[in-house]
Design an enzyme around this catalytic site. Structure first.
Site, mmCIF file in Angstrom:
data_model
loop_
_atom_site.group_PDB
_atom_site.id
_atom_site.type_symbol
_atom_site.label_atom_id
_atom_site.label_comp_id
_atom_site.label_asym_id
_atom_site.label_seq_id
_atom_site.Cartn_x
_atom_site.Cartn_y
_atom_site.Cartn_z
ATOM 1 N N GLY A 1 60.200 27.155 -38.382
ATOM 2 C CA GLY A 1 60.656 27.035 -39.770
ATOM 3 C C GLY A 1 61.706 28.081 -40.109
ATOM 4 N N SER B 1 51.956 31.496 -33.557
ATOM 5 C CA SER B 1 53.284 31.053 -33.961
ATOM 6 C C SER B 1 54.024 30.423 -32.772
ATOM 7 C CB SER B 1 54.065 32.252 -34.502
ATOM 8 O OG SER B 1 55.334 31.824 -34.897
ATOM 9 N N SER B 2 54.588 29.261 -33.023
ATOM 10 C CA SER B 2 55.349 28.607 -31.946
ATOM 11 C C SER B 2 56.666 29.356 -31.818
ATOM 12 C CB SER B 2 55.631 27.142 -32.309
ATOM 13 O OG SER B 2 54.472 26.530 -32.794
HETATM 14 N N1 LIG Z 1 45.435 21.759 -41.821
HETATM 15 C C1 LIG Z 1 44.985 22.973 -41.551
HETATM 16 N N2 LIG Z 1 43.679 23.212 -41.647
HETATM 17 C C2 LIG Z 1 43.188 24.443 -41.368
HETATM 18 N N3 LIG Z 1 43.948 25.435 -40.955
HETATM 19 C C3 LIG Z 1 45.270 25.263 -40.835
HETATM 20 C C4 LIG Z 1 45.848 23.982 -41.087
HETATM 21 N N4 LIG Z 1 47.155 24.070 -40.860
HETATM 22 C C5 LIG Z 1 47.401 25.331 -40.431
HETATM 23 N N5 LIG Z 1 46.260 26.045 -40.428
HETATM 24 C C6 LIG Z 1 46.123 27.414 -40.035
HETATM 25 O O1 LIG Z 1 47.367 28.041 -40.106
HETATM 26 C C7 LIG Z 1 47.744 28.601 -38.893
HETATM 27 C C8 LIG Z 1 49.216 28.454 -38.631
HETATM 28 O O2 LIG Z 1 49.529 27.118 -38.495
HETATM 29 P P1 LIG Z 1 50.616 26.662 -37.499
HETATM 30 O O3 LIG Z 1 50.516 27.333 -36.206
HETATM 31 O O4 LIG Z 1 50.548 25.197 -37.481
HETATM 32 O O5 LIG Z 1 51.917 27.090 -38.235
HETATM 33 P P2 LIG Z 1 53.384 26.757 -37.861
HETATM 34 O O6 LIG Z 1 53.988 26.129 -39.042
HETATM 35 O O7 LIG Z 1 53.418 25.968 -36.608
HETATM 36 O O8 LIG Z 1 54.028 28.143 -37.651
HETATM 37 P P3 LIG Z 1 55.133 28.594 -36.618
HETATM 38 O O9 LIG Z 1 56.421 28.155 -37.178
HETATM 39 O O10 LIG Z 1 54.990 30.012 -36.572
HETATM 40 O O11 LIG Z 1 54.773 27.938 -35.373
HETATM 41 C C9 LIG Z 1 46.935 27.900 -37.866
HETATM 42 O O12 LIG Z 1 46.691 28.711 -36.770
HETATM 43 C C10 LIG Z 1 45.661 27.581 -38.630
HETATM 44 O O13 LIG Z 1 44.789 28.666 -38.569
HETATM 45 MG MG LIG Z 2 53.951 26.209 -34.799
#
Ligand SMILES: Nc1ncnc2c1ncn2[C@@H]1O[C@H](COP(=O)(O)OP(=O)(O)OP(=O)(O)O)[C@@H](O)[C@H]1O
Ligand SMILES: [Mg+2]
Length: 1080
Positions: A388, A161-162
């Site tokens: 988010g 998570s960012s």
């Molecule tokens: N397009 C995708 N294909 C496969 N896996 C995905 C994809 N998008 C996200 N994931 C999976 O979901 C997880 C969470 O995605 P991500 O870190 O982008 O979320 P986020 O929206 O940035 O959340 P946060 O707000 O917490 O940062 C990733 O670590 C990955 O395992």
């Molecule tokens: Mg993120």
């Protein structure tokens, strides 16, 4: 085999674009998403907005082939994909020079960070290549692992998570090649450094460092590999499934190197990370003081010591900073002790500040590296990956801030899509039924209003003197925001909430656009203040560590600033404001991320969860607006420019207004009228299908045009080439023809000349013949005529001729002949020289006598002429010469040699020569001749030299040496002179017998100038008054009277044995023989 991606419009699974969904309802919307999700179609469009459902599994849709497939393709041409959006954004940035921003929103774990990385990797793959460009790309991409290591953490919702907001501007040049970038970070969740909720971890870097660093590095950092040794690292979930911290540590180190971190910088960063861990281990114990208060003391100083060693801080300084707090007010410094709780607070504040400042420094450092070098205007693509919307059980200040940010983003979304769209329809005069949508501006206002917004209230509380607690803050909110319809609290004056028991006392609730969130006020004031005791920042500044010193500039005692630093809320509001203004200048592209389940598991689609997200993301409203409106719009000019080739009337130029052009175009293409509307300045196309139809036609047309251009160009090229060849050929031919013609002409010319010369020759000969003939004829005619005339005349005059015609004719003829003779003689006269013997031959015999006579006359005449030129002297000389000739010519052999000798007379120059002065004076008369002669001795025939003088009267002989006169003979005494016939100078002067001079006898003399001497003597005789002439005897034998004897002098021809000289010898008494050489 080429995998043909299904076209958006050929979509088999549900509908690819929600705008085309029929019937449109929330259920059908979610059902469509589910259906597509079940078939691994995770992307769906709402017009140009991409909805991305997190698949939680790796998918084979991000391969390089896919990149190629979506590259330069129309947005609606292929099935929905994040690449289509990235491609669209990139192309309009590159080709239309429009700055872009990609807004990725969605709740935690929905896939925003992944989506942002996919966008970046797509752009990196399709933009330009080259060593420099690749380096920039690599640095931009490698900034992600670094930032994720320091800014991401495992949470219950997302393993990665960012925990910070990130906005990255990627800068491109005019060609679309990346030049660099700028990263902005927003509000790192720093509370995580000191405390993590259950089931969550601290930031990745702590775990990565402990698991991945070498023993040596750990030793240097005074760290232990065991997580459990560190208070700040929660033990649950220390190890996350599918997360290889050790490998990630290597990745991060490598990425830091690529981004441009120096080795010592990496070391400093790691030292700071280690220091935070150490800081967490510092514990405090109370120590009672005499005034009854507790004072904190560091329990076990080992960690403190190690931390101070790591950062080069003096241990006592830091230790004191944990026990005392100095407050400066009005130039006074008051030192108060810290109790244990305060010491822990100070420690955690330091740890949080240290880490968050380190994170900001890392961002700045990355920015330094990826900064675009070129100073030219950049095109920018911004990618926003921000946390988010969060609704936890326990929502604190951070969630409040995060949700505020999401409200603002929603506001932008509303601004740019919903409201803007509706306003545009009105502006353009398009018939439009208003769509109700919720404008969240009111919520934004509740939070950010300068006077009575929640953030303003919080700041006011923080800055207010007196006791300030979270409760006082809540009280304030309760009074100020009570009336606000989106604000709820238990103590709200609005009675309808009084019964709301779900609302705890120390909380307030905000009705966000995405749902209601209950915030616990605890910690709000503290977190907003974000206070770090000045003693601590000063202690940090004193550190012998460049990075630490740099991170705590306010610790510099020289720059003590009593003003409170801006609060966290204030700073965040400001930076969000800047971000929003930045986004508003760019063309937005939306990616709405949806999380299908809470379990981070693939294949699970929790409808209630999705439904909640669809609602708060406002997706239904989005579709409705889209459907009610038009999928696509474009100003008339660019629209006409883009599609004008589809209609003959608009191609290549449309002369009238653009709108009319578009109307003509649409009519020509027979697009159904309900598919589009004409606005004031834009055309609105209702359905993407229509757009796609136009695009497809355009693509085909472009191909045809390209072929046409190619054809024309090739034709032109060939024609130009041909014309060049033709021109060259003409030049060559001209030259050759000229040459050939010249040759031919010369041949013809010479042939002509030959023919001509023959012809002319023939003509001339012919003419000559004719002329000759004519002449002969004329001559013949003349002759005939003459004869005829003669005959006539003779016949006529015959009677007159009879008497004396013959004589007359004869006389006439003779006269004519004489005339001719004289004229001829005149021309052929010989020269005027008297000795010239030539005389022309006589022409007629009968003129013989005349001819000879004329010759004589002519001779005489020329002699006379010759003579007339003579002077008297010369005449005398010639007379003398003539006399000599008369005397001796043909008589004496010596004469011939004398002709050429001038008769000088006085050879001795007697009058001038003083030697003969006496002799000269003895002679009375003028000396006519003075010469040296030999007097021949009668006895032996030898000669004696004597001077001979001749005057008019006498001949004197004198001694040559003395000048004494030996003999003086009067000329009348001379009877004759005898000379020989030969070539000698002997002469004998014969005297009159009985004269006075004859006593001694005759003189026999020899002279060089015999002829002259004798001639002169003779001349004197002939001119004498008595007229008695001297005789000259010429004979080879003569007698000479010597006294009494007569001696015969005989001249003989002698052999030239004695040389050439004449010799004289006495032969006997009576004979004197003179031998004269023959040749003399
Ligand atoms: N397009 C995708 N294909 C496969 N896996 C995905 C994809 N998008 C996200 N994931 C999976 O979901 C997880 C969470 O995605 P991500 O870190 O982008 O979320 P986020 O929206 O940035 O959340 P946060 O707000 O917490 O940062 C990733 O670590 C990955 O395992
Ligand atoms: Mg993120």
């Amino acid at each position: 085999m080429e995998v043909k991606t299904k076209s958006l419009l050929d979509n088999m699974i549900g509908v690819g674009d929600m705008v085309l969904l029929e019937p449109l309802s929330e259920d059908s919307f979610i059902e469509n998403l589910r259906k597509r999700f079940d078939h691994n179609e995770i992307y769906t469009y709402i017009g140009s907005v991409v909805i991305s459902v997190n698949p939680y599994k790796s998918m084979l849709i991000y391969t390089p082939e896919k990149v190629e497939e979506y590259r330069n393709r129309n947005f609606y041409e292929l099935s929905p994909h994040i690449y289509a959006l990235a491609d669209e954004a990139y192309r309009s940035l590159r080709d239309q020079d429009k700055d872009q921003c990609i807004l990725i929103t969605g709740e935690s774990g929905a896939g925003k960070t992944e989506a942002s990385k996919l966008v970046m990797s797509y752009v990196a793959a399709v933009c330009g290549k080259g060593q420099e460009v690749n380096k920039v790309k690599e640095q931009l991409l490698q900034s992600n692992p670094v930032l994720e290591a320091f800014g991401n953490a495992k949470t219950v919702r997302n393993d990665n998570s960012s925990r910070f907001g990130k906005y990255m501007d990627i800068e491109f040049d005019f060609k679309g090649d990346p030049l660099g970038g700028v990263i902005s970070n927003y509000l790192l969740e720093k509370s995580r450094v000191v405390k993590q909720p259950r089931g969550e971890r601290n930031f990745h870097i702590f775990y990565q460092l402990l698991s991945g660093a070498s023993d040596d590095t750990l030793k240097k950092l005074k760290l232990d590999r065991d997580f459990s040794k560190y208070n700040y690292l929660s033990l649950d979930s220390a190890v996350v499934n599918g997360l290889d911290d050790a490998a990630n540590f290597r990745t991060v180190r490598n990425a830091m190197q690529i981004v441009g971190f120096m080795e010592d910088e990496v070391q400093s960063v790691l030292e700071l990370v280690a220091a935070v861990l150490k800081l967490g281990n510092i514990e405090f114990k109370p120590e009672s003081r005499c005034n009854g208060t507790d004072e904190s003391r560091v329990k076990d100083k080992n960690d403190l010591k190690e931390m101070c060693e790591l950062l080069g801080i003096e241990q006592s300084v830091l230790e004191r900073a944990f026990s005392y707090r100095t407050v400066e007010a009005k130039m006074e410094k008051v030192s108060t002790t810290l109790n244990v709780a305060q010491a822990y607070y100070a420690r955690d504040a330091l740890a949080k500040n240290l880490y968050s400042r380190l994170f900001s420094w890392i961002v700045t450092r990355i920015n330094e590296s990826i900064k675009a070098q070129a100073k030219t205007r950049h095109k920018v693509m911004g990618v926003l990956d921000i946390y988010g919307f969060e609704i936890f059980e326990d929502n604190s200040f951070e969630q409040f801030i995060i949700n505020y940010c999401n409200e603002k983003l929603q506001q932008i979304f509303i601004e740019l899509t919903l409201r803007e769209e509706q306003e545009e329809y009105i502006r353009e005069g398009i018939e439009w039924t208003n769509i109700e949508y919720f404008n969240n501006a009111i919520i934004c206002d509740l939070i950010e209003n300068h006077q009575n917004g929640i953030l303003a209230m919080l700041d006011e509380e923080c800055l207010r003197p007196g006791t300030v607690t979270d409760e006082t803050f809540l009280d304030k909110l309760n009074t100020v925001c009570a009336e606000h319809q989106h604000f709820e609290s238990r103590l709200n004056k609005n009675s309808k909430f009084l019964n709301d028991h779900s609302l705890p006392h120390c909380c307030f609730r905000i009705q966000h656009y995405a749902g209601k969130v209950l915030y616990r006020v605890e910690g709000f004031v503290d977190k907003n203040n974000d206070l770090l005791y000045r003693d601590l920042s000063q202690a940090m500044y004193k550190a012998n560590h460049t990075l630490i010193k740099h991170l705590f500039p306010e610790g510099n005692p020289a720059k003590v600033n009593l003003k409170r630093p801006p609060t966290a809320g204030f700073q965040f509001k400001a930076s969000v404001g800047t971000l929003m203004r930045n986004l508003q200048t760019k063309n937005p592209n939306y990616i709405r991320c949806i999380k299908p389940n809470d379990k981070k598991a693939p294949h699970i689609f929790t409808e209630s969860l999705v439904c909640h997200q669809v609602r708060y993301l406002g997706l239904m409203e989005n579709v409705r607006v889209r459907r009610a409106g038009y999928a696509f719009r474009q100003a008339y000019e660019p629209c006409l420019e883009r599609y004008k080739m589809l209609c003959k009337r608009t191609w290549p130029h449309w002369r009238g207004p653009a709108r009319e052009g578009v109307e003509v175009l649409m009519a020509d293409l027979q697009v159904p009228a309900e598919e589009f509307s004409y606005g004031r300045s834009k055309i609105f196309i209702r359905n993407p299908r229509t757009l796609f139809f136009l695009e497809e036609r355009r693509r085909q047309c472009l191909q045809d045009l390209a072929t046409l251009i190619q054809k024309i160009y090739r034709g032109w090229k060939c024609r130009t080439h041909f014309l060049l060849l033709k021109k060259s050929q003409i030049v060559v031919a001209a030259w050759y023809r000229r040459y050939a013609q010249q040759k031919k002409y010369q041949k013809i010319k010479s042939a002509t000349t030959v023919v001509q010369s023959y012809t002319r020759g023939w003509q001339a000969r012919k003419l000559l013949r004719e002329l000759k003939h004519q002449k002969r004829c004329e001559e013949a005619a003349t002759t005939i005529a003459a004869y005829w005339h003669g005959t006539q005349v003779r016949r006529e005059y015959r009677k007159f001729f009879r008497a004396n015609a013959g004589k007359k004719i004869y006389d006439f003829t003779i006269q004519r002949i004489m005339q001719k003779y004289f004229q001829g003689l005149k021309k052929t006269l010989p020269s005027m020289s008297p000795i010239d013997k030539n005389w022309p031959a006589r022409p007629y015999i009968f003129l013989d006598g005349v001819h000879m006579e004329l010759r004589r006359i002519f001779h005489l005449w020329r002699c006379k002429k010759y003579r007339s030129q003579f002077t008297d002297e010369k005449k005398a000389v010639y007379e003398e010469k003539l006399e000599a000739s008369e005397l001796f010519k043909d008589k004496k052999a010596l004469y011939a040699s004398s002709v050429s000798q001038p008769f000088k007379g006085d050879y001795l120059e007697i009058s001038k020569n003083p030697k003969y002065q006496k002799l000269n004076s003895s002679v009375d008369e003028k000396v006519l001749l003075a010469d040296v002669v030999n007097k021949i001795n009668r006895a032996n025939g030898k000669g004696t030299t004597r001077i001979l003088l001749l005057t008019k009267k006498n001949v004197v002989l004198a001694d040559q040496k003395t000048g004494q006169v030996k003999a003086n003979v009067a000329l009348p005494d001379l009877t004759s002179v005898s000379v020989s016939t030969q070539n000698d100078g002997f002469f004998a002067l014969r005297l009159k017998e009985g004269s006075a001079s004859a006593v001694k006898g005759d003189f026999l003399l020899s002279s060089e100038h015999l002829i002259e001497t004798i001639t002169k003597l003779h001349h004197i005789g002939s001119t004498a008054s008595d007229g008695e002439q001297l005789n000259v005897d010429i004979s080879d034998e003569f007698l000479v009277q010597f006294k009494h004897d007569k001696v015969c002098v005989k001249f003989i021809q002698g052999a030239p044995k004695n040389g050439n000289s004449v010799s004289c010898k006495r032969k006997n008494n009576r004979l004197l023989e003179v031998s004269v050489p023959a040749s003399a």
